[in-house]
Design a protein around this motif. Structure first.
Motif, PDB file in Angstrom:
ATOM      1  N   ASP A 108       0.815  -1.216   0.000  1.00  9.90           N
ATOM      2  CA  ASP A 108       0.000   0.000   0.000  1.00  9.90           C
ATOM      3  C   ASP A 108       0.848   1.264   0.000  1.00  9.90           C
ATOM      4  OD1 ASP A 108      -2.420  -1.462   0.129  1.00  9.90           O
ATOM      5  OD2 ASP A 108      -2.160  -1.700   2.291  1.00  9.90           O
ATOM      6  N   ALA A 109       1.997   1.218   0.675  1.00  7.83           N
ATOM      7  CA  ALA A 109       2.885   2.378   0.774  1.00  7.83           C
ATOM      8  C   ALA A 109       4.275   1.880   1.124  1.00  7.83           C
ATOM      9  CB  ALA A 109       2.388   3.355   1.833  1.00  7.83           C
ATOM     10  N   ARG A 150       6.118   6.961  -0.303  1.00 11.06           N
ATOM     11  CA  ARG A 150       5.194   6.952  -1.433  1.00 11.06           C
ATOM     12  C   ARG A 150       4.079   5.962  -1.136  1.00 11.06           C
ATOM     13  NH1 ARG A 150       7.918  10.763  -2.062  1.00 11.06           N
ATOM     14  NH2 ARG A 150       9.137  11.359  -3.905  1.00 11.06           N
ATOM     15  N   ARG A 181       0.405   4.079  -2.722  1.00 13.96           N
ATOM     16  CA  ARG A 181      -0.322   3.725  -3.935  1.00 13.96           C
ATOM     17  C   ARG A 181      -1.369   4.794  -4.185  1.00 13.96           C
ATOM     18  NH1 ARG A 181       0.211  -0.280  -6.468  1.00 13.96           N
ATOM     19  NH2 ARG A 181       1.090  -1.575  -4.852  1.00 13.96           N
ATOM     20  N   SER A 182      -1.457   5.257  -5.418  1.00 14.50           N
ATOM     21  CA  SER A 182      -2.424   6.319  -5.725  1.00 14.50           C
ATOM     22  C   SER A 182      -3.754   5.761  -6.166  1.00 14.50           C
ATOM     23  CB  SER A 182      -1.868   7.235  -6.808  1.00 14.50           C
ATOM     24  OG  SER A 182      -1.428   6.497  -7.918  1.00 14.50           O
TER      25      SER A 182
END
Length: 128
Positions: free
Chosen positions: A99-100, A125, A127-128
């Motif tokens: 997820d990140a 970062r 996930r978008s």
């Protein structure tokens, strides 16, 4: 009645201290002779499905991840640690279970002209 449960904190898998001799940097001497770089990667994901089934298919194989990160670290040289960190983060986020990620790139042999212990760039970062 108010919710008294603490907010969910994601599970984490960390690979720390991944080390390689590489050729990243702005200066010609860095590109010619190289130096030691270290990487820490902390992935956020839900590990409950893997734990419930005791199944590697439902989590990140950190040996495989370490090899992929090492490949980027020793791969095509870049000028900036920020660029290297982004490339490493992209590798982690390529896994749909992640997820990140937080990536720290250490450059302990940088030439700063003064005594120091380490130079580190850290990015996060999601996930978008």
């Amino acid at each position: 009645m108010p919710d008294t449960h603490p907010p969910h904190r994601p599970d984490r898998i960390a690979v720390r201290g991944l080390t390689a001799h590489a050729y990243h940097g702005v200066y010609e001497t860095e590109r010619r002779t190289g130096q030691t770089f270290r990487v820490d990667a902390v992935l956020e994901l839900d590990t409950a499905p893997a734990a419930a089934g005791d199944d590697l298919e439902h989590t990140v194989d950190y040996a495989e991840l370490a090899r992929a990160l090492h490949g980027v670290l020793t791969g095509e040289p870049v000028d900036l640690l920020e660029t290297l960190a982004q490339r490493l983060a992209d590798v982690c986020l390529a896994d749909p279970l992640v997820d990140a990620v937080e990536i720290s790139v250490h450059k302990p042999e940088a030439d700063l002209g003064v005594p120091f212990d380490d130079v580190t760039v850290t990015i996060r970062r999601a996930r978008s």
